[in-house]
Design a protein around this motif. Structure first.
Motif, PDB file in Angstrom:
ATOM      1  N   SER A  34       0.806  -1.222   0.000  1.00 18.06           N
ATOM      2  CA  SER A  34       0.000   0.000   0.000  1.00 18.06           C
ATOM      3  C   SER A  34       0.836   1.268   0.000  1.00 18.06           C
ATOM      4  CB  SER A  34      -0.943   0.004   1.205  1.00 18.06           C
ATOM      5  OG  SER A  34      -0.217  -0.051   2.417  1.00 18.06           O
ATOM      6  N   HIS A  35       2.099   1.184   0.464  1.00 18.02           N
ATOM      7  CA  HIS A  35       2.924   2.390   0.529  1.00 18.02           C
ATOM      8  C   HIS A  35       3.749   2.627  -0.740  1.00 18.02           C
ATOM      9  CE1 HIS A  35       2.149   1.838   4.936  1.00 18.02           C
ATOM     10  NE2 HIS A  35       1.793   3.093   4.713  1.00 18.02           N
ATOM     11  N   THR A  36       3.375   1.958  -1.830  1.00 20.63           N
ATOM     12  CA  THR A  36       4.017   2.207  -3.115  1.00 20.63           C
ATOM     13  C   THR A  36       3.873   3.672  -3.519  1.00 20.63           C
ATOM     14  OG1 THR A  36       3.644  -0.074  -3.805  1.00 20.63           O
ATOM     15  CG2 THR A  36       4.025   1.532  -5.557  1.00 20.63           C
ATOM     16  N   CYS A  37       2.844   4.344  -2.997  1.00 20.22           N
ATOM     17  CA  CYS A  37       2.651   5.771  -3.282  1.00 20.22           C
ATOM     18  C   CYS A  37       3.858   6.604  -2.861  1.00 20.22           C
ATOM     19  CB  CYS A  37       1.398   6.285  -2.586  1.00 20.22           C
ATOM     20  SG  CYS A  37       1.278   5.886  -0.824  1.00 20.22           S
ATOM     21  N   ALA A  38       4.814   6.022  -2.114  1.00 19.08           N
ATOM     22  CA  ALA A  38       6.053   6.708  -1.747  1.00 19.08           C
ATOM     23  C   ALA A  38       6.750   7.281  -2.973  1.00 19.08           C
ATOM     24  CB  ALA A  38       7.000   5.746  -1.025  1.00 19.08           C
ATOM     25  N   ALA A  39       6.679   6.567  -4.097  1.00 19.09           N
ATOM     26  CA  ALA A  39       7.375   6.991  -5.310  1.00 19.09           C
ATOM     27  C   ALA A  39       6.747   8.229  -5.935  1.00 19.09           C
ATOM     28  CB  ALA A  39       7.415   5.852  -6.329  1.00 19.09           C
ATOM     29  N   TYR A  42       8.798  11.326  -6.556  1.00 17.52           N
ATOM     30  CA  TYR A  42       9.665  11.444  -7.719  1.00 17.52           C
ATOM     31  C   TYR A  42       8.877  11.716  -8.992  1.00 17.52           C
ATOM     32  CZ  TYR A  42      12.183   9.167  -4.028  1.00 17.52           C
ATOM     33  OH  TYR A  42      12.703   8.858  -2.784  1.00 17.52           O
ATOM     34  N   ASN A  43       7.656  12.288  -8.825  1.00 20.66           N
ATOM     35  CA  ASN A  43       6.814  12.616  -9.973  1.00 20.66           C
ATOM     36  C   ASN A  43       6.404  11.351 -10.720  1.00 20.66           C
ATOM     37  OD1 ASN A  43       6.855  13.985 -13.183  1.00 20.66           O
ATOM     38  ND2 ASN A  43       5.665  14.959 -11.572  1.00 20.66           N
ATOM     39  N   THR A  44       6.263  10.263  -9.957  1.00 16.92           N
ATOM     40  CA  THR A  44       5.853   8.974 -10.499  1.00 16.92           C
ATOM     41  C   THR A  44       4.424   8.669 -10.076  1.00 16.92           C
ATOM     42  OG1 THR A  44       8.127   8.186 -10.224  1.00 16.92           O
ATOM     43  CG2 THR A  44       6.434   6.516 -10.612  1.00 16.92           C
ATOM     44  N   ALA A  45       3.609   8.190 -10.997  1.00 21.04           N
ATOM     45  CA  ALA A  45       2.264   7.744 -10.646  1.00 21.04           C
ATOM     46  C   ALA A  45       2.386   6.347 -10.054  1.00 21.04           C
ATOM     47  CB  ALA A  45       1.359   7.739 -11.877  1.00 21.04           C
ATOM     48  N   ALA A  46       2.411   6.269  -8.738  1.00 18.72           N
ATOM     49  CA  ALA A  46       2.712   5.009  -8.054  1.00 18.72           C
ATOM     50  C   ALA A  46       1.568   4.612  -7.138  1.00 18.72           C
ATOM     51  CB  ALA A  46       3.997   5.161  -7.238  1.00 18.72           C
ATOM     52  N   ARG A  47       1.236   3.319  -7.176  1.00 24.50           N
ATOM     53  CA  ARG A  47       0.117   2.851  -6.362  1.00 24.50           C
ATOM     54  C   ARG A  47       0.291   1.378  -6.017  1.00 24.50           C
ATOM     55  NH1 ARG A  47      -6.369   3.256  -7.835  1.00 24.50           N
ATOM     56  NH2 ARG A  47      -7.111   2.491  -5.820  1.00 24.50           N
ATOM     57  N   GLY A  48      -0.089   1.026  -4.822  1.00 22.06           N
ATOM     58  CA  GLY A  48      -0.085  -0.368  -4.414  1.00 22.06           C
ATOM     59  C   GLY A  48      -1.276  -1.107  -4.992  1.00 22.06           C
ATOM     60  N   LEU A  49      -1.041  -2.349  -5.418  1.00 24.02           N
ATOM     61  CA  LEU A  49      -2.095  -3.177  -5.997  1.00 24.02           C
ATOM     62  C   LEU A  49      -2.057  -4.556  -5.360  1.00 24.02           C
ATOM     63  CD1 LEU A  49      -1.536  -2.297  -9.774  1.00 24.02           C
ATOM     64  CD2 LEU A  49      -3.320  -1.378  -8.267  1.00 24.02           C
ATOM     65  N   GLY A  50      -3.124  -5.320  -5.530  1.00 22.51           N
ATOM     66  CA  GLY A  50      -3.179  -6.674  -5.008  1.00 22.51           C
ATOM     67  C   GLY A  50      -2.318  -7.623  -5.829  1.00 22.51           C
ATOM     68  N   PRO A  51      -1.948  -8.770  -5.241  1.00 17.60           N
ATOM     69  CA  PRO A  51      -1.084  -9.732  -5.954  1.00 17.60           C
ATOM     70  C   PRO A  51      -1.642 -10.175  -7.300  1.00 17.60           C
ATOM     71  CG  PRO A  51      -1.227 -10.281  -3.622  1.00 17.60           C
ATOM     72  CD  PRO A  51      -2.227  -9.187  -3.856  1.00 17.60           C
ATOM     73  N   ALA A  52      -2.937 -10.392  -7.379  1.00 16.25           N
ATOM     74  CA  ALA A  52      -3.520 -10.869  -8.638  1.00 16.25           C
ATOM     75  C   ALA A  52      -3.332  -9.837  -9.740  1.00 16.25           C
ATOM     76  CB  ALA A  52      -5.004 -11.172  -8.447  1.00 16.25           C
ATOM     77  N   GLN A 125       2.893   8.601   3.150  1.00 14.95           N
ATOM     78  CA  GLN A 125       1.776   8.638   4.093  1.00 14.95           C
ATOM     79  C   GLN A 125       0.442   8.946   3.432  1.00 14.95           C
ATOM     80  OE1 GLN A 125       3.954   8.670   8.128  1.00 14.95           O
ATOM     81  NE2 GLN A 125       2.050   7.862   7.381  1.00 14.95           N
ATOM     82  N   GLY A 126       0.448   9.191   2.113  1.00 14.19           N
ATOM     83  CA  GLY A 126      -0.814   9.352   1.417  1.00 14.19           C
ATOM     84  C   GLY A 126      -1.724   8.146   1.599  1.00 14.19           C
ATOM     85  N   ALA A 127      -1.123   6.976   1.787  1.00 14.28           N
ATOM     86  CA  ALA A 127      -1.914   5.758   2.012  1.00 14.28           C
ATOM     87  C   ALA A 127      -2.737   5.854   3.291  1.00 14.28           C
ATOM     88  CB  ALA A 127      -0.991   4.543   2.079  1.00 14.28           C
ATOM     89  N   GLU A 128      -2.234   6.614   4.273  1.00 10.97           N
ATOM     90  CA  GLU A 128      -2.929   6.699   5.565  1.00 10.97           C
ATOM     91  C   GLU A 128      -4.179   7.555   5.517  1.00 10.97           C
ATOM     92  OE1 GLU A 128      -0.951   4.056   6.190  1.00 10.97           O
ATOM     93  OE2 GLU A 128       0.483   5.619   5.702  1.00 10.97           O
ATOM     94  N   VAL A 129      -4.335   8.353   4.463  1.00 14.61           N
ATOM     95  CA  VAL A 129      -5.586   9.087   4.286  1.00 14.61           C
ATOM     96  C   VAL A 129      -6.365   8.520   3.103  1.00 14.61           C
ATOM     97  CG1 VAL A 129      -4.859  11.209   5.421  1.00 14.61           C
ATOM     98  CG2 VAL A 129      -4.359  10.903   2.982  1.00 14.61           C
TER      99      VAL A 129
END
Length: 330
Positions: A34-39, A42-52, A125-129
């Protein structure tokens, strides 16, 4: 395999991605956390996704996202040296609450006063909101960071001149001060550290993908140097990667931390998610710089977790209760 980061090159994936220049401006990054949004720092569109979904990406090279409305945070003024990215985030979370099904965009004239490690903390920390994406504008600070890592050939993303937003929120950086979130949630649950009633602690933790960066360890070492952790308090420090561990050792930060009474652990998520190296017992109180403070996150559901910056955590470890680092460092 040049991009297989085995033991010795290991670390939290978001830190390893950052320090190896794998998050690039204008590109998309997906990971099963879920914390993939850390990226987004760096001006990256980053998001955590499920394994599937990640398996599908590996097989097809494609995915899709629903386009959500965007809230823009317009950063004005200059960030004080005593205020960190964690403090900025905790202020935003307290003032505005959750951002479910929304994207967050950060920019404005004050952005240049926020170093990359603080941007990483805010984006993480965007994931926390509950934001979908948490993305920073590209600027000269980011360009210099990427140049140092030999990252080239990218095209930064920028909002169109006629871009529309769900809301534009102005943040006066110069007016901010160190913040703390009370146990349970960060949303509408924070206050300035100086306004918190004296709160005794049993454990202090510095680490995680949000605040286990080299700069975070430097800040903690500066607070702790020449001081001693209070009796009855455990101070645990977990570098976010082996590279951070090695550089912090070379620069003497780990020596300062250990001399003050901290325990420095292997590079991992560690105590952040309550599996090992700092699990909280019933009734214990922890001040943490990690990513989450909900009930049971770091161990017992009967423990309490306060969230703050590495400086606040280090100062609190010295005092034995949650305290403003400015009272320790002057």
């Amino acid at each position: 395999m040049t991009r297989f980061y085995d033991v010795g090159r290991h670390g939290i994936c978001h830190q390893v991605i950052a320090e190896n220049g794998l998050a690039r401006p204008g590109e998309i990054l997906a990971c099963t956390d879920s914390h993939t949004c850390a990226a987004g720092a760096y001006n990256t569109a980053a998001r955590g996704l499920g394994p599937a979904e990640v398996y599908s990406i590996m097989c097809t090279g494609a995915t899709w996202f629903q386009v959500a409305p965007t809230i823009r945070y317009q950063l004005d003024g200059v960030k004080p040296d005593t205020v960190s990215g964690k403090d900025i985030f905790l202020h935003i979370a307290d003032a505005y609450g959750d951002a479910a099904n929304l994207n967050l965009e950060f920019g404005g004239p004050g952005l240049g006063s926020i170093p990359m490690h603080d941007r990483r903390t805010i984006a993480t920390q965007g994931a926390e909101v509950s934001a979908d994406f948490s993305t920073f504008e590209a600027d000269e600070v980011l360009t210099a960071f990427l140049d140092d890592r030999g990252v080239t050939g990218y095209t930064a993303a920028a909002a169109d001149p006629d871009a529309t937003y769900r809301e534009v929120r102005h943040i006066d950086l110069a007016a901010l001060q160190p913040y703390v979130a009370r146990p349970g949630t960060v949303s509408r649950n924070g206050l300035p550290v100086s306004a918190l009633e004296r709160q005794k602690i049993d454990q202090a933790f510095i680490g995680s993908c949000a605040n286990g960066q080299l700069e975070d360890l430097k800040i903690a070492a500066n607070v702790l140097r020449g001081n001693t952790v209070a009796p009855g308090v455990r101070l645990l420090v977990t570098p976010a990667s082996q590279a951070v561990y090695r550089e912090a050792m070379r620069l003497g930060y780990l020596q300062d931390l250990a001399d003050a009474g901290a325990v420095v652990t292997n590079s991992t998520c560690g105590a952040c998610f309550g599996y090992h190296m700092g699990v909280l017992g019933p009734g214990e109180v922890c001040i943490t710089s990690s990513t989450r403070n909900f009930t049971g996150r770091m161990g017992s559901p009967d423990a309490q977790i306060f969230m703050a910056s590495p400086a606040t955590v280090a100062a609190s470890a010295i005092a034995g209760y949650i305290t403003d680092a400015r009272s320790v460092t002057g």
